[in-house]
Motif scaffolding. Structure first.
Motif, mmCIF file in Angstrom:
data_model
loop_
_atom_site.group_PDB
_atom_site.id
_atom_site.type_symbol
_atom_site.label_atom_id
_atom_site.label_comp_id
_atom_site.label_asym_id
_atom_site.label_seq_id
_atom_site.Cartn_x
_atom_site.Cartn_y
_atom_site.Cartn_z
ATOM 1 N N GLN A 289 0.822 -1.203 0.000
ATOM 2 C CA GLN A 289 0.000 0.000 0.000
ATOM 3 C C GLN A 289 0.860 1.258 0.000
ATOM 4 O O GLN A 289 0.468 2.287 -0.572
ATOM 5 C CB GLN A 289 -0.977 0.010 1.178
ATOM 6 C CG GLN A 289 -0.364 -0.099 2.548
ATOM 7 C CD GLN A 289 -1.414 -0.157 3.644
ATOM 8 O OE1 GLN A 289 -1.561 0.791 4.423
ATOM 9 N NE2 GLN A 289 -2.155 -1.258 3.707
ATOM 10 N N VAL A 292 1.863 1.852 -3.583
ATOM 11 C CA VAL A 292 0.742 2.465 -4.306
ATOM 12 C C VAL A 292 0.712 3.972 -4.040
ATOM 13 O O VAL A 292 0.506 4.778 -4.961
ATOM 14 C CB VAL A 292 -0.592 1.805 -3.894
ATOM 15 C CG1 VAL A 292 -1.787 2.593 -4.441
ATOM 16 C CG2 VAL A 292 -0.650 0.363 -4.377
ATOM 17 N N LYS A 296 1.246 7.332 -6.487
ATOM 18 C CA LYS A 296 0.269 8.423 -6.482
ATOM 19 C C LYS A 296 0.965 9.767 -6.271
ATOM 20 O O LYS A 296 0.649 10.758 -6.951
ATOM 21 C CB LYS A 296 -0.752 8.166 -5.369
ATOM 22 C CG LYS A 296 -1.804 9.246 -5.177
ATOM 23 C CD LYS A 296 -2.761 8.824 -4.070
ATOM 24 C CE LYS A 296 -3.789 9.889 -3.745
ATOM 25 N NZ LYS A 296 -4.742 9.441 -2.712
#
Length: 364
Positions: A289, A292, A296
């Motif tokens: 995560q 990710v 971003k």
């Protein structure tokens, strides 16, 4: 009977006994720091008034040096533990090093957790401590300064000076969730009403965020996360306990809230002065995560504000474990990340205008 005890006893027995097992380390007396963090400085505990009818315990590390004329810089720190366990004591070696090497006042927060308290209790406690540092109108502002002055035997006529322009925030695991949270100002439509950061928009200096193996997305229970190929499977007891207790703090229907999962917040919410040092061990189910979120950050134009250190072979939480539990490589990489964190903060506060990727070695 206290209200907290009543809340705890109202929980199902399965929650009670699992909580008792996971919270055992919190029974360790503070005096153990004489051995586990022998270099010092050693903390004292203050209880700060909050927005509610409760006090927030904070462990305060005062550097062994006299403050500069402008005052001590200040670092807020948050322990990990999935919002159901963990202790300020485990933060002592890190916090003491930050105090020694940066000459900074370090405040680590004993925030509220499940199953007694519910989301967003930990976020609110973090905000209230930050306000106690920055906002003279906050309930804890005077109490913090008076409490420190009393413990360091400083005369009331000369209160301990604090340089609020030099501010840093650190967090480990769930504490990293809180550290990022404090730098976010979340607006509709992500929330119904604006939820601003307590860091003023016009804060004059860069604000370093030290994010160690953080939890940025709470939508998956611990057992649902993807484990890296080399990561050993966790024991059934721990996996089941974290799944059960995690939901006592954060109900599933709230897991996508951007304060519960700050990695989901729009990057426009991130304070423009935030500069982030992110430490990702290889053997960690939270690493996916974070990767990710890194993508971003890059895609939304804040890549120059982020430095990422990926550490091969290390496991989640290795930097907070007692040094006697670590092998030579674990000790080396732990110290390496701490040294980089110190220099990252120095560079963020007073270094030249440079990408965050260069911070941590600008003056080394």
């Amino acid at each position: 009977m206290s209200s907290s005890l009543k809340k705890f006893l109202s929980e199902p027995f399965e929650v009670q006994w699992r909580t008792a097992v996971l919270r055992l380390p919190r029974a360790v007396p503070d005096q153990v720091l004489r051995y586990t963090s022998y270099e010092g400085p050693h903390p004292f505990v203050l209880k700060l008034p909050s927005r509610g009818r409760y006090s927030i315990p904070v462990y305060v590390f005062v550097p062994p040096t006299e403050p500069p004329p402008e005052g001590y810089p200040v670092i807020i720190d948050f322990h990990g533990g999935g919002f159901v366990m963990g202790s300020c004591l485990e933060q002592a070696p890190f916090c003491a090093k930050m105090a020694r090497d940066l000459g900074a006042l370090v405040i680590t927060v004993d925030y509220r957790m499940g199953p007694i308290d519910k989301f967003p209790a930990a976020v609110e406690d973090g905000e209230d401590v930050l306000s106690a540092i920055l906002d003279p109108s906050a309930p804890g502002y005077a109490a913090l300064r008076a409490g420190i002055a009393d413990r360091v035997k400083r005369p009331a006529a000369k209160p301990l000076p604090i340089d609020t322009t030099r501010l840093a925030i650190a967090g480990f695991s769930s504490g990293g969730n809180l550290a990022l949270n404090l730098a976010l100002s979340i607006a509709p439509p992500q929330v119904e009403t604006p939820w601003p950061s307590r860091i003023p928009p016009g804060h004059p200096r860069r604000v370093p965020l030290l994010l160690y193996y953080p939890s940025f997305d709470a939508r998956q229970l611990p057992s649902e996360r993807t484990c890296p190929p080399k990561m050993p499977a966790s024991k059934t007891f721990w996996r089941e306990s974290f799944d059960i207790l995690h939901q006592t703090y954060l109900p599933r229907e709230q897991a996508g809230h951007p304060r519960a999962s700050p990695g989901l917040a729009d990057l426009s919410a991130l304070h423009e002065q935030a500069r982030m040092y992110l430490v990702l061990p290889e053997l960690d189910s939270l690493a996916e995560q974070s990767e990710v979120w890194v993508k971003k950050v890059e895609e939304e134009g804040r890549a120059e504000d982020l430095k990422v250190t990926r550490v091969k072979g290390m496991r989640h939480g290795w930097t907070q474990m007692p040094v006697s539990w670590l092998d030579d490589e674990e000790k080396r990489t732990r110290e390496e990340t701490f040294v980089t964190a110190v220099q990252f903060v120095k560079d963020a506060w007073d270094g030249p205008d440079a990408p965050a990727s260069a911070m941590g070695n600008l003056s080394a």
